[in-house]
Design a protein around this motif. Structure first.
Motif, short mmCIF file in Angstrom:
data_model
loop_
_atom_site.label_atom_id
_atom_site.label_comp_id
_atom_site.label_asym_id
_atom_site.label_seq_id
_atom_site.Cartn_x
_atom_site.Cartn_y
_atom_site.Cartn_z
N GLN A 1 0.84 -1.14 0.08
CA GLN A 1 -0.17 -0.08 0.15
C GLN A 1 0.86 1.16 0.20
O GLN A 1 1.59 1.44 0.89
N ASP A 2 0.55 2.27 -1.00
CA ASP A 2 1.54 3.15 -0.88
C ASP A 2 0.90 4.58 -0.02
O ASP A 2 -0.12 4.32 0.74
N ASP A 3 1.52 5.50 0.30
CA ASP A 3 1.19 6.75 0.80
C ASP A 3 -0.24 7.34 0.47
O ASP A 3 -0.97 8.04 1.20
N THR A 4 -0.76 6.97 -0.68
CA THR A 4 -2.09 7.66 -0.89
C THR A 4 -3.11 6.67 -0.63
O THR A 4 -4.33 6.65 -0.93
N GLY A 5 -2.98 5.31 -0.38
CA GLY A 5 -3.76 4.28 0.17
C GLY A 5 -4.08 3.34 -0.99
O GLY A 5 -4.92 2.29 -0.69
N ALA A 6 -3.51 3.58 -2.15
CA ALA A 6 -3.62 2.64 -3.30
C ALA A 6 -2.76 1.32 -2.86
O ALA A 6 -1.79 1.55 -2.44
N GLU A 7 -3.38 0.38 -3.40
CA GLU A 7 -2.75 -1.05 -2.98
C GLU A 7 -2.58 -1.80 -4.43
O GLU A 7 -3.26 -1.77 -5.44
N GLN A 8 -1.59 -2.78 -4.24
CA GLN A 8 -0.97 -3.59 -5.10
C GLN A 8 -0.93 -4.98 -4.76
O GLN A 8 -0.49 -5.01 -3.46
N GLU A 9 -1.59 -6.07 -5.19
CA GLU A 9 -1.85 -7.44 -4.64
C GLU A 9 -1.10 -8.05 -5.81
O GLU A 9 -1.31 -8.13 -7.04
N LEU A 10 -0.46 -9.20 -5.24
CA LEU A 10 0.15 -10.36 -6.09
C LEU A 10 0.01 -11.70 -5.44
O LEU A 10 0.11 -11.85 -4.20
N GLN A 11 -0.49 -12.54 -6.42
CA GLN A 11 -0.58 -13.67 -5.99
C GLN A 11 0.44 -14.82 -6.83
O GLN A 11 -0.06 -14.88 -8.09
N LEU A 12 1.29 -15.51 -6.21
CA LEU A 12 2.47 -15.97 -7.10
C LEU A 12 2.80 -17.57 -6.79
O LEU A 12 2.51 -17.81 -5.43
N ALA A 13 3.00 -18.25 -7.75
CA ALA A 13 3.69 -19.49 -7.40
C ALA A 13 5.31 -19.04 -7.42
O ALA A 13 5.75 -18.49 -8.37
N ARG A 14 5.76 -19.85 -6.34
CA ARG A 14 7.34 -19.36 -6.14
C ARG A 14 8.18 -20.54 -6.04
O ARG A 14 7.80 -21.85 -5.35
N LEU A 15 9.28 -20.35 -6.48
CA LEU A 15 10.50 -21.46 -6.40
C LEU A 15 11.54 -20.83 -5.62
O LEU A 15 12.12 -19.58 -5.96
N ASN A 16 12.18 -21.50 -4.51
CA ASN A 16 13.21 -21.13 -3.76
C ASN A 16 14.37 -22.17 -4.01
O ASN A 16 14.14 -23.35 -3.97
N HIS A 17 15.64 -21.55 -4.06
CA HIS A 17 16.69 -22.64 -4.30
C HIS A 17 17.75 -22.05 -3.24
O HIS A 17 18.11 -21.04 -3.31
N LEU A 18 18.34 -23.13 -2.68
CA LEU A 18 19.62 -23.07 -1.60
C LEU A 18 20.84 -23.09 -2.76
O LEU A 18 21.27 -24.24 -3.09
N ALA A 19 21.57 -22.10 -2.91
CA ALA A 19 22.48 -22.03 -3.98
C ALA A 19 23.90 -22.22 -3.54
O ALA A 19 24.92 -22.87 -4.16
N TRP A 20 24.07 -21.78 -2.14
CA TRP A 20 25.24 -22.14 -1.62
C TRP A 20 25.18 -22.01 -0.07
O TRP A 20 24.31 -21.56 0.36
N ARG A 21 25.87 -22.89 0.62
CA ARG A 21 25.93 -23.02 1.99
C ARG A 21 27.40 -23.32 2.56
O ARG A 21 28.04 -24.10 2.07
N TYR A 22 27.63 -22.78 3.51
CA TYR A 22 28.88 -22.84 4.26
C TYR A 22 28.68 -23.53 5.88
O TYR A 22 27.81 -22.67 6.46
#
Length: 206
Positions: free
Chosen positions: A57-78
């Motif tokens: 929501q921005d400072d005027t009160g207008a809203e943006q909504e997103l509904q997403l399919a998401r993929l997460n990847h562990l690229a590196w670990r120490y």
């Protein structure tokens, strides 16, 4: 010191974008001008897939909504003798709307990184959310300290300081002191920014 990795890091790894193989994570973040909710399933120890909802929501009160399919990847670990560092890549695609334009294509891309011990925590995150009518970059940085080292069956507590910048919801960076608590498979965080904006976040893994 390898026993520290085996004993300690299962306590914290589940709060990351990818957890242990076969684990499911539910999460929800709430602020006055931003909401994020998601459910993710880690089908390997390096890949997780799920669904995510965003409200900005921005400072005027207008809203943006997103509904997403998401993929997460562990690229590196120490894995060090008493510390761990991670780098994750994330991407998503789905639907975006703003109350005027509906059923638009929305997408997300970004990365997350962190370093942590039993006492200290540092993390950074950048997410780019966009649609044909909307484009923003969300930056979040954190530092944290745990004053008491507790075992798995006890309540864990961290004090953290978060810096968040998103040009849509605010023109300045929000600084928020946080208290993070987790017990077994439930984590929750609460705080208030220096401007009085409330913050609440929870995660559960099953």
């Amino acid at each position: 010191m390898k026993w520290l990795v085996l004993v300690f890091f299962p306590l914290i790894a589940w709060s990351h974008p990818v957890i242990y193989q076969g684990g499911t994570m539910l999460s929800n973040m709430n602020m006055d001008d931003m909401t994020e909710a998601g459910v993710f399933y880690s089908f390997t120890h390096k890949w997780a897939f799920g669904a995510e909802y965003w409200r900005l929501q921005d400072d005027t009160g207008a809203e943006q909504e997103l509904q997403l399919a998401r993929l997460n990847h562990l690229a590196w670990r120490y894995n060090g003798p008493a510390s761990q560092a991670n780098l994750y890549l994330v991407s998503g695609i789905g639907r975006a709307e703003d109350g005027v334009n509906e059923n638009r294509l929305g997408w997300l891309g970004g990365l997350e990184t962190d370093w942590e011990t039993r006492e200290y925590f540092v993390s950074g995150k950048y997410l780019h959310l966009a649609s044909p009518d909307f484009d923003t970059g969300l930056w979040i940085g954190r530092v944290g300290y745990s004053p008491i080292i507790a075992d798995f069956n006890s309540l864990q507590a961290w004090v953290m300081l978060q810096a968040l910048h998103d040009p849509v919801t605010a023109r300045e960076t929000k600084i928020t002191p946080l208290l993070r608590l987790f017990y077994r498979n439930v984590l929750w965080e609460m705080g208030s920014s220096t401007k009085g904006d409330m913050f609440f976040n929870w995660m559960i893994h099953i």
